[in-house]
Write a protein that holds these residues in place. Structure first.
Motif, PDB file in Angstrom:
ATOM      1  N   MET A 128       0.846  -1.186   0.000  1.00  0.00           N
ATOM      2  CA  MET A 128       0.000   0.000   0.000  1.00  0.00           C
ATOM      3  C   MET A 128       0.889   1.246   0.000  1.00  0.00           C
ATOM      4  O   MET A 128       1.946   1.260   0.646  1.00  0.00           O
ATOM      5  CB  MET A 128      -0.898   0.022   1.244  1.00  0.00           C
ATOM      6  CG  MET A 128      -1.802  -1.202   1.400  1.00  0.00           C
ATOM      7  SD  MET A 128      -2.922  -1.457   0.017  1.00  0.00           S
ATOM      8  CE  MET A 128      -4.027  -0.074   0.225  1.00  0.00           C
ATOM      9  N   VAL A 129       0.458   2.266  -0.709  1.00  0.00           N
ATOM     10  CA  VAL A 129       1.232   3.509  -0.749  1.00  0.00           C
ATOM     11  C   VAL A 129       0.304   4.687  -0.497  1.00  0.00           C
ATOM     12  O   VAL A 129      -0.909   4.583  -0.672  1.00  0.00           O
ATOM     13  CB  VAL A 129       1.942   3.700  -2.116  1.00  0.00           C
ATOM     14  CG1 VAL A 129       2.980   2.648  -2.355  1.00  0.00           C
ATOM     15  CG2 VAL A 129       0.947   3.736  -3.242  1.00  0.00           C
ATOM     16  N   ARG A 130       0.911   5.790  -0.060  1.00  0.00           N
ATOM     17  CA  ARG A 130       0.162   7.047   0.071  1.00  0.00           C
ATOM     18  C   ARG A 130       1.073   8.168  -0.382  1.00  0.00           C
ATOM     19  O   ARG A 130       2.201   8.294   0.103  1.00  0.00           O
ATOM     20  CB  ARG A 130      -0.283   7.257   1.522  1.00  0.00           C
ATOM     21  CG  ARG A 130      -1.286   8.400   1.665  1.00  0.00           C
ATOM     22  CD  ARG A 130      -1.899   8.432   3.055  1.00  0.00           C
ATOM     23  NE  ARG A 130      -2.793   7.311   3.291  1.00  0.00           N
ATOM     24  CZ  ARG A 130      -4.070   7.261   2.878  1.00  0.00           C
ATOM     25  NH1 ARG A 130      -4.584   8.267   2.215  1.00  0.00           N
ATOM     26  NH2 ARG A 130      -4.812   6.217   3.144  1.00  0.00           N
ATOM     27  N   GLY A 131       0.619   8.942  -1.325  1.00  0.00           N
ATOM     28  CA  GLY A 131       1.436  10.024  -1.872  1.00  0.00           C
ATOM     29  C   GLY A 131       0.974  10.316  -3.281  1.00  0.00           C
ATOM     30  O   GLY A 131      -0.003   9.741  -3.747  1.00  0.00           O
TER      31      GLY A 131
END
Lengths: 117, 433
Positions: A96-99
């Motif tokens: 999972m990534v956030r950005g």
């Protein structure tokens, strides 16, 4: 016995720094990437890119992370050592990534240029 | 990180296609007077059920791969690949249908220039802007959606100010007509969920659910007002049935040439939001599919600004080619029915996925939970299944929409089973865990 995550990330930074094409590509990409393995006592490790050079930090470097990456430790080790394309665990919901998508694409391209797809 | 405003504008913009004006006319034909705008609001309430399913799934796995991940985890990986391919192709259908409507509008406004040529110029301009990066396309989306919704509301209120609906109007049909109108009204909102692939770009996990709900509210108000305005000028939409661009007819009837050009610009913004939002999100979706080799790896090629340029230009060219076929054949209704059918079936599938993932992964954090409890979610799924089947079995030509969807499914299934393994054989560097 497999390497721990910190050693894998050290190796990843070293490979990036030794690749002149990547150093050139990342010259204007000053970013902080937080990498967290999922688990009870997980603390993030930080990769900081400044003027094309990547360094690994055990503590928060001061700036807020531009991109956060989270996955089980074995997935992170496989992705950052080139054993596994990031797309596979990403499309399985394990990575999972956030950005911003620009930064995510950049990280994806770095792994692509280092190890192919 | 993106602001809540962009979640609202992307969701509202993708729902606000130019073909919505045709749906508004159909709603008015099915049930006249005050019931027309009431039907659109009731449809809005119904669509909230689907929106909260997407909100729960998005909170569970906030990823750009969206349905690719949700179906993979809630059902199985092969269905996820097939459904992703079909779902991405419906964006093409909607863009082609919008291109057709825009070509008709251009054809009326500038009769000496081929409408499709002007549409191609619009698509080329939007593609060029998208090639400059996600921020440029995000700014275009914000501006387009704001202009579209604000001016549509302002226009409709101005019409209703001068031509108010009488307090009581006879209904054109029985209650069956009203519920049919609600079913058509649902399709005014479809596409709102294409904002979910942007989930990673918001700091607050609740931005997408909030954005979708606000967007649905704005779309409901804007199109309910437009339908009421249309009813005030053309009760029962009589006289509009044969027009591909009823909004231009209403504009001219309400305010003469000013109204005509106002609605012409508005048509351009609706198509702009569809093309821009569709190309921006679908190209990144195609990129993700190409990176895992569900699609040919060449489609994952990026330009200097890290835009999946080949996917973007390929989608733009395909949608224009499809629009050319539609302009020649005038079978735009077929695309609308297939698009509406696929979207409704996808909404039904989200109900299954919500329930399945609650069973499979009960402890994973859920920042947002779908409305209605287990039985409410299941009932919503059944309603959308019925709407999807209705859309596929309706429209012109015996079973034509269902046949086209069956063809799309067969192609996607065949590709995943036979074509894709040939691409994946070349993966020398990568091992599976």
């Amino acid at each position: 016995m497999s390497q721990n995550l910190e050693a894998v990330l050290e190796g990843f930074c070293l490979q990036c720094n030794q690749n002149s094409r990547l150093r050139d590509m990342n010259r204007d990409w000053d970013r902080v990437v937080a990498i967290t393995s999922q688990g009870e006592h997980a603390t993030p490790l930080w990769i900081v890119c400044r003027q094309g050079e990547l360094t690994l930090h055990r503590h928060a470097p001061g700036d807020e992370a531009d991109l956060e990456v989270e996955a089980p430790e074995e997935v992170l080790r496989a992705v950052f050592s080139g054993q596994l394309s990031p797309t596979e665990p990403y499309n399985r919901g394990e990575l999972m990534v956030r950005g911003s998508s620009d930064d995510l694409m950049r990280l994806d391209i770095i792994t692509l240029l280092l190890w192919g797809d | 990180m993106l602001p809540l405003r962009t979640a609202v504008s992307t969701s509202a913009g993708l729902a606000s296609a130019a073909i919505n004006f045709l749906a508004a006319v159909e709603v008015a034909q099915l049930t006249s007077g005050h019931w027309a705008w009431v039907a659109i609001l009731v449809a809005g309430v119904l669509i909230v059920l689907a929106a909260t399913n997407f909100a729960e799934l998005n909170g569970l796995y906030p990823t750009a791969a969206a349905i690719r991940v949700w179906i993979g985890r809630g059902w199985n990986d092969q269905l996820a690949r097939v459904a992703s391919l079909v779902y991405a192709s419906t964006v093409l259908l909607v863009m082609a249908a919008d291109a057709f409507v825009l070509a008709q509008a251009f054809g009326q406004a500038l009769p000496h220039v081929p409408g499709l040529l002007l549409v191609a110029l619009v698509v080329a301009a939007i593609s060029a802007a998208n090639l400059r990066g996600i921020r440029v396309s995000g700014a275009i989306q914000d501006l387009n959606a704001l202009v579209l919704l604000a001016t549509l509301m302002a226009f409709s209120l101005a019409v209703l100010w001068h031509h108010p609906l009488p307090p009581s109007l006879p209904r054109a049909a029985g209650s069956g007509g009203f519920w049919q109108a609600v079913a058509v009204g649902v399709f005014i909102y479809v596409g709102f969920e294409w904002v979910t692939p942007l989930a990673e770009e918001f700091r607050d996990a609740r931005s997408i659910p909030k954005g979708m709900l606000i967007a649905l509210g704005l779309v409901a108000i804007a199109y309910a007002l437009f339908t009421a305005a249309l009813e005030a000028l053309y009760p029962g939409a009589r006289g509009l049935a044969d027009s591909f661009t009823p909004q231009l007819v209403v504009g001219r009837a309400a305010m003469g040439e000013i109204g005509y050009w106002w609605m012409m610009i508005l048509t351009l913004t609706t198509a702009g939001t569809t093309f821009n939002g569709g190309l921006s999100t679908a190209s990144r979706f195609v990129y993700a599919l190409a990176r895992e080799r569900t699609l040919p790896p060449g489609w994952a090629r990026l330009n200097r600004r890290l835009v999946p340029a080949r996917a973007l230009l390929g989608l733009a060219a395909l949608s224009l080619a499809l629009a050319g076929v539609v302009v020649a054949s005038r079978h735009y209704q077929l695309l609308i029915n297939v698009g509406a059918g696929v979207e409704s079936l996808m909404y039904a599938l989200t109900a299954v996925l919500v329930l399945s993932l609650r069973r499979r992964e009960p402890n994973r954090p859920r920042p947002f939970r779908a409305l209605g409890g287990r039985y409410g979610i299941a009932a919503g799924g059944v309603i959308y299944l019925a709407l999807g089947v209705g859309a596929l079995l309706g429209g012109p030509g015996l079973l034509a929409p269902a046949g086209l969807l069956a063809l799309l499914l067969a192609l996607a299934w065949g590709w995943v089973r036979l074509g894709m393994p040939r691409w994946t054989q070349g993966r020398a560097h990568v091992q599976r865990l």
